[in-house]
Structures are given as structure tokens and as C-alpha cells.
Design an enzyme around this catalytic site. Structure first.
Site, PDB file in Angstrom:
ATOM      1  N   TYR A 141      26.866  44.001  34.413  1.00 22.17           N
ATOM      2  CA  TYR A 141      25.856  44.480  35.353  1.00 22.17           C
ATOM      3  C   TYR A 141      24.635  45.047  34.627  1.00 22.17           C
ATOM      4  CZ  TYR A 141      29.339  44.130  39.116  1.00 22.17           C
ATOM      5  OH  TYR A 141      30.268  43.683  40.013  1.00 22.17           O
ATOM      6  N   LYS A 186      40.545  40.494  30.626  1.00 20.04           N
ATOM      7  CA  LYS A 186      40.698  39.034  30.650  1.00 20.04           C
ATOM      8  C   LYS A 186      40.684  38.593  29.178  1.00 20.04           C
ATOM      9  CE  LYS A 186      40.858  35.045  32.827  1.00 20.04           C
ATOM     10  NZ  LYS A 186      42.064  34.618  33.569  1.00 20.04           N
ATOM     11  N   ASP A 219      43.482  38.571  36.667  1.00 20.98           N
ATOM     12  CA  ASP A 219      43.965  37.704  37.750  1.00 20.98           C
ATOM     13  C   ASP A 219      45.371  38.114  38.177  1.00 20.98           C
ATOM     14  OD1 ASP A 219      44.350  36.927  35.137  1.00 20.98           O
ATOM     15  OD2 ASP A 219      44.264  34.781  35.502  1.00 20.98           O
ATOM     16  N   ASP A 243      34.824  46.704  40.213  1.00 18.34           N
ATOM     17  CA  ASP A 243      34.060  46.559  41.453  1.00 18.34           C
ATOM     18  C   ASP A 243      34.851  45.686  42.436  1.00 18.34           C
ATOM     19  OD1 ASP A 243      32.003  46.624  43.258  1.00 18.34           O
ATOM     20  OD2 ASP A 243      30.637  45.367  42.117  1.00 18.34           O
ATOM     21  N   ASP A 247      37.603  46.884  45.933  1.00 19.03           N
ATOM     22  CA  ASP A 247      37.430  46.416  47.321  1.00 19.03           C
ATOM     23  C   ASP A 247      38.739  45.795  47.819  1.00 19.03           C
ATOM     24  OD1 ASP A 247      34.727  47.147  47.437  1.00 19.03           O
ATOM     25  OD2 ASP A 247      34.179  45.321  48.512  1.00 19.03           O
TER      26      ASP A 247
END
Ligand code: NAD
Length: 357
Positions: A141, A186, A219, A243, A247
Site C-alpha cells: 500500500y 506467502k 491462503d 486488510d 474483513d
């Protein structure tokens, strides 16, 4: 105690939910004999409309002087055109960076009264109680962004120091809880993740030998959050993975509208906001759930002002109101009676006053 709190309503439902949290803070001050100066300022799209700048100097100056910042949400279709020159989201990233709040704490707990509000089966979510520690001021970001006619690039960078400091926050938090950290990355694909795994492993082993650490690919984490959410205690993750996963995790609690967050840096000053956005689809209708923002105000009292008793009183009042059956539309069963934003806020203030009388 005396404290200056910057209050940034922002856009969409932001000002409505923040107004309820302000009432809760005012009641807390009155009940505890504290003096909170709750100073409003323009931020996000609302500031772009007036000043052409989502984070005007006066707002930044107030936030820098404040003991804590309470924020609603920013953004909306009005400021989202692909060719927009100034964006509310840029102001939020800038504020987080300016305040140096690199660790975003997002607790997720399933209130027993809301076990049927989640789309996940009650027996899977009963007893869920974990907290995300999301790195907030680094990663993709904040990396260099480039766009040409034929391609686009976002650069993801993490330094050892950035990973070390956020890992320490996770270690300290785990120590006060069930002493387990799950570090999410990851590392089978990304170089930043391989560094993340090495550094997080080294910091926990060296500085938190009493804390158990497991590494998990992002994942797999997305799956296990739904499959066995009770097993998690502290989840440590970089900016973008956090982020997205928070959610997802919000659905365990029933709604984005009930989850708070605290963004902390080296000192006591923090930025407190619900995890949801400005919800343009329901803005102006008086139906937004203010609980995420009210619980963010509780985190503000706990982490920035050291008022643990007052923070707990707010959390208890929220629980009582939910136990009594008050539901905004996002957490109501289909066809059930609902209350609006103001009614929910007023009920929580009343429960707070009742508990101390
Ligand atoms: P959103 O979180 O605003 O809304 C997602 C869904 O959840 C919507 O259906 C909305 O009605 C519902 N919802 C959210 N908060 C709720 C609440 N308190 N009570 C009841 N229902 C609630 O996400 P979005 O729609 O993807 O984004 C809308 C805007 O918000 C965008 O401009 C986005 O950039 C911005 N945004 C801002 C923040 C922030 O300020 N930190 C975070 C996320 C998104």
C-alpha cells in the site's frame, strides 16, 4: 484525567457512528470525573470538498497534538473516479504514516447473543476470541506505484526493522492472552514473506520464548479462519493480507459493523476506528451499526488513556444491550424488529449510566 481527542467523522456513515461514540465518551467522562476535549476536524472526502485536501494541515496538526484520534470512515463514489487527483484513501494512509501507527489491532470476538447473526454455523464460532495484529504503514500500500498505457506496478517492500517492531506488538499481546502467535505470509512465493517468516521467527524465539509461534500461508489462513476459528489467539500479518483477512474474519462476528480497531505506534497516542468503510449504500439512512466505533472508543480509553475500568464498562454495556435484544439491521434476524444508529447509541449510553448508578 484530562485528554485531547481528535474526532474525525469522515464520510458516509462515519459522522453518524462517530456521533454515537462521542456520546459514549462524554458519558464516560461525566461518570468518571474526567475531562475529555473532543475536538472535531474535517478529514477524507469531506475535507477534499472544502479544502481540496483530504488531510488538511489543521487536521494533521490537531491529530499530532491529541492524545488519541477517533475516526469514523472515509471515501465514497463521489471521490472514486479512476482519474481523481485527490482521494480520501490517500489521506488515511498519510494520517497513519504521519502518526507512526504501524500496528493495527483488530480483536474479533463472537458475542453469544450474536451467534445466529453470523453466516457461519454457531457451533463453529462459539467461543471465538482472537486478535489480528496487522502491519499498517508498510508493504504494497505504501510502495512505489507506476502506471503506463500498457502496464501498472505496485512495489511491496518490508524492512527487518518494520517486521521486528510489529512482531513485538504481537508477542506482547500474546503474552497477556493464550500465548500463541500465528504469523501469516506467502513465503512460498514472495521474497518479502520469506523475510517476514525469518524475522518474526527470530523475534518470537529470542524475546518471547514463552509464546508458541506457528507460520501459516495466507491462503491456508483464509480457509482455517472459517474452518477452525477458535484455534487462533494472535494473528500477525503484513498490511494487505491483514486488510483482506480481517474483513473475512468480521463475518464470524456477524457484521463488519461490530468490530473495532486500534492503530498504535511507539508512544501511547493511537488512531481508533471501526474496521468498516463509509458504507455509501446505507449512508444518510440512520441505520448504520455504531458498535464498532463505540468499541473503538473503548480501545482508545484502554490503550491511549490507560482507563481500563472505563473501557471495560463500555464493553460490558454493549454486551448488555445486545443481550437485551437491540439489533441494528445488519445484525438482525430477517423480519425482526430493528433499531437505528441513534437508538443503539442511546441504549449503550443508558446501560453505561445504569451500571454505574
Ligand atoms: P464498507 O465497509 O463501507 O461496506 C461494506 C458493506 O458492509 C456494505 O454493505 C455496508 O452497508 C456494510 N456496513 C459497513 N459498515 C456498516 C455498519 N456500521 N453498519 C451496518 N452495515 C455496515 O466497504 P465498501 O462498500 O467496500 O467501501 C465503501 C467506501 O468506504 C469506499 O470508498 C472505500 O474506499 C471506503 N473504505 C474506507 C475505510 C476506512 O475509512 N478505513 C475502510 C474500508 C473502505
Amino acid at each position: 484525567m484530562k485528554a485531547l481527542v481528535a474526532v474525525l467523522g469522515g464520510d458516509g456513515i462515519g459522522p453518524d457512528v462517530v456521533a454515537q461514540a462521542v456520546q459514549v465518551l462524554e458519558a464516560t467522562a461525566q461518570l468518571g470525573g474526567h475531562h475529555f476535549e473532543l475536538a472535531p476536524a474535517l478529514f477524507g472526502g469531506a475535507a477534499i470538498d472544502v479544502h481540496g485536501d483530504g488531510l488538511p494541515p489543521a487536521t494533521l496538526d490537531l491529530c499530532r497534538r491529541a492524545d488519541a484520534v477517533l475516526l469514523g470512515a472515509i471515501g465514497g463514489p463521489k471521490w472514486s473516479a479512476p482519474d481523481a487527483k485527490v482521494r480520501p484513501e490517500t489521506a488515511l494512509l498519510a494520517l497513519r504514516r504521519e502518526l507512526g501507527v504501524f500496528a493495527n489491532l483488530r480483536p474479533v470476538a463472537v458475542h453469544p447473543a450474536l451467534r445466529d447473526a453470523s453466516p457461519i454455523r454457531p457451533e463453529v464460532i462459539d467461543g471465538v476470541d482472537f486478535v489480528f495484529v496487522r502491519e499498517l504503514t508498510g508493504g504494497i500500500y505504501f510502495g512505489e506505484k507506476r502506471r503506463t498505457a500498457t502496464d501498472a506496478t505496485d512495489v511491496c517492500t518490508y524492512s527487518v526493522a518494520e517486521i521486528e517492531r510489529v512482531t513485538r506488538v504481537a508477542g506482547q499481546l500474546a503474552r497477556a492472552r493464550r500465548k500463541r502467535v500465528t504469523s501469516i505470509d506467502k513465503s512460498n512465493v514472495l521474497e518479502t514473506s520469506r523475510l517476514w517468516r525469518t524475522v518474526a521467527g527470530r523475534v518470537i524465539a529470542a524475546e518471547f520464548p514463552d509464546v508458541a509461534l506457528e507460520h501459516m500461508l495466507v491462503d491456508a489462513a483464509a480457509m482455517h479462519l472459517i474452518r477452525r476459528p477458535r484455534d487462533f489467539d494472535v494473528l500477525l500479518t503484513e498490511n494487505m493480507f491483514g486488510d483482506i483477512l480481517t474483513d473475512e474474519a468480521s463475518m464470524l462476528a456477524g457484521s463488519l459493523g461490530v468490530l473495532p480497531s486500534a492503530s498504535l505506534g511507539e508512544g501511547r497516542r493511537g488512531l481508533y476506528e471501526p474496521i468498516h468503510g463509509s458504507a455509501p449504500d446505507i449512508a444518510g439512512r440512520g441505520i448504520a451499526n455504531p458498535i464498532g466505533t463505540i468499541l473503538s472508543a473503548a480501545l482508545l480509553l484502554r490503550h491511549s488513556l490507560g482507563l481500563e475500568r472505563e473501557a471495560l464498562a463500555i464493553e460490558t454495556a454493549v454486551g448488555r444491550v445486545l443481550d437485551a435484544g437491540a439489533r441494528t439491521a445488519d445484525i438482525a434476524a430477517p423480519g425482526a424488529k430493528t433499531v437505528g444508529t441513534g437508538e443503539m447509541g442511546a441504549a449503550i449510553v443508558a446501560a453505561l449510566r445504569h451500571a454505574s448508578s
